[in-house]
Enzyme design. Sequence first.
Site, PDB file in Angstrom:
ATOM      1  N   LYS A  79      34.669  36.081  25.878  1.00  0.00           N
ATOM      2  CA  LYS A  79      35.923  36.545  25.756  1.00  0.00           C
ATOM      3  C   LYS A  79      36.540  36.062  24.187  1.00  0.00           C
ATOM      4  O   LYS A  79      37.271  36.528  23.537  1.00  0.00           O
ATOM      5  CB  LYS A  79      36.929  35.837  26.583  1.00  0.00           C
ATOM      6  CG  LYS A  79      36.676  36.203  28.047  1.00  0.00           C
ATOM      7  CD  LYS A  79      37.565  36.027  28.984  1.00  0.00           C
ATOM      8  CE  LYS A  79      37.060  36.499  30.545  1.00  0.00           C
ATOM      9  NZ  LYS A  79      37.964  36.366  31.584  1.00  0.00           N
ATOM     10  N   ASP A 115      44.061  38.917  31.400  1.00  0.00           N
ATOM     11  CA  ASP A 115      44.183  38.039  32.535  1.00  0.00           C
ATOM     12  C   ASP A 115      45.450  37.167  32.703  1.00  0.00           C
ATOM     13  O   ASP A 115      45.687  36.847  33.965  1.00  0.00           O
ATOM     14  CB  ASP A 115      43.087  36.712  32.002  1.00  0.00           C
ATOM     15  CG  ASP A 115      41.783  37.152  32.134  1.00  0.00           C
ATOM     16  OD1 ASP A 115      41.433  38.103  33.156  1.00  0.00           O
ATOM     17  OD2 ASP A 115      40.937  36.558  31.428  1.00  0.00           O
ATOM     18  N   LEU A 233      41.278  30.610  40.844  1.00  0.00           N
ATOM     19  CA  LEU A 233      40.861  31.705  40.203  1.00  0.00           C
ATOM     20  C   LEU A 233      39.299  32.176  40.741  1.00  0.00           C
ATOM     21  O   LEU A 233      39.203  33.522  40.563  1.00  0.00           O
ATOM     22  CB  LEU A 233      40.537  31.449  38.717  1.00  0.00           C
ATOM     23  CG  LEU A 233      41.824  31.879  37.975  1.00  0.00           C
ATOM     24  CD1 LEU A 233      43.311  31.220  38.329  1.00  0.00           C
ATOM     25  CD2 LEU A 233      41.651  31.505  36.399  1.00  0.00           C
TER      26      LEU A 233
END
Length: 285
Positions: A79, A115, A233
Site C-alpha cells: 500500500k 480503507d 480488522l
Amino acid sequence: METFTLDDLRHWRLATTSPIRLGVLGDPVAHSLSPAMQNAALTGVSYGRFQISPNELAQAIQRMRELDFIGINLTAPHKVAAFSLVDEASAFAQQVGAINTIRFAEGKLFGANTDGLGFERGVRESFDVELRTLRVLVLGAGGGAGQAVAAQCAVAGCPAVALANRNPLKAHNLAQRLGKTGILAVPWSDDSLEEALAVSDLIVNATPLGWKPDDPSPLPADLLRPSHFVYDLNYRPTALVAAARDAGARAAGGLTMLLHQGALAFEFWFDQPAPLAAMRAALEL
Ligand code: NAP
C-alpha cells in the site's frame, strides 16, 4: 481460484469469456476474499488474484496498464510503495501516504485509499453508531490499515483518538502528521493501555494479531468493559473479539470494512454504485 504471477502477466493470453481486467496484488494473497466479493459484482469482466513480491510491484502495475486493465487493489505489503507509483492520489490517500486502489484511465494511474471510509461504514453497519461520536483507541496505528483508520477518525472529527503502536515512533509521527487536537500517541504498555481504555468508546485492532487461529489478543482481556465497542480488522474469529464478548462488550470482526472498502473501490473504477447486496452475499455477511 487460480493465482497469477508476474510471469503470467508477461505472457498474458487469457481467452476466457470473462477476461480478467481487475485484480488484487499482495504477498501473500492466497487468503484474499476480494476476488469472490468483486466477481459477485462484475459482469463481462472478472477480477483475479496476483501473487506479486515487493520487487515486482512496479513491473506488475506497468504490465497491467499495458494490458488495458481497468483497476486493481493493493493489499499488504504494497500500500505504501504503490502510493509513490501513481500519477495522482486522492486527498485522503495523500493524508494517509498509502493507497489500496488504482484506476487506470486516460493513460494515467489514479490512486485512492478506500480503507478509511470503508472502516467508518463498517463500524456504522456493525454497531449502528457514528464514528464521529466515539473516543477511539487504535492498536497498530503505525501499519497501513491503522494509519487509514486513524486518518478517518481525524476526518470524521472523533473527540479523542489514542494511537498505540509497538514501534512508538510511528504512532508519534502519525499523531504529528494528522496534527489535530485530541489525537495523541500513547505507549504500548499495560499501564498506558489501561489508562487509554478507560477513556475510550471504540477499540480498533489494526495489528495482524488475530490473523492466525492461535494468535493471542493484543490486549489483556480484563481491561475490556461492557461499555466498549471492539472492532477487529481481522475478519476471522479472533481472541480479542471473543474476550470482548465475554466481557459484555459489543464486538465485530472486519468483514463489514472489507465489504465497504471493496464497494468504494468498485465505485472508483466504474463511477457507478456498487451492487452491495451481491457483494455482501459473497462474503456471507
Ligand atoms: P501492516 O502494515 O503490516 O501493519 C501491521 C501493524 O501491526 C503495525 O503497526 C505493527 O507494528 C503491528 N504489529 C504487527 N505485529 C504485532 C504484534 N505481534 N504485536 C503488536 N503489534 C504488531 O499491516 P496492515 O496492512 O496494516 O494490516 C493489519 C491487519 O489489518 C491485517 O491483519 C490485515 O489483514 C487487516 N486488514 C483488514 C482490512 C479489512 O478490510 N477488514 C483492511 C486492511 C487490513 P510495528 O509498526 O511496531 O511493526
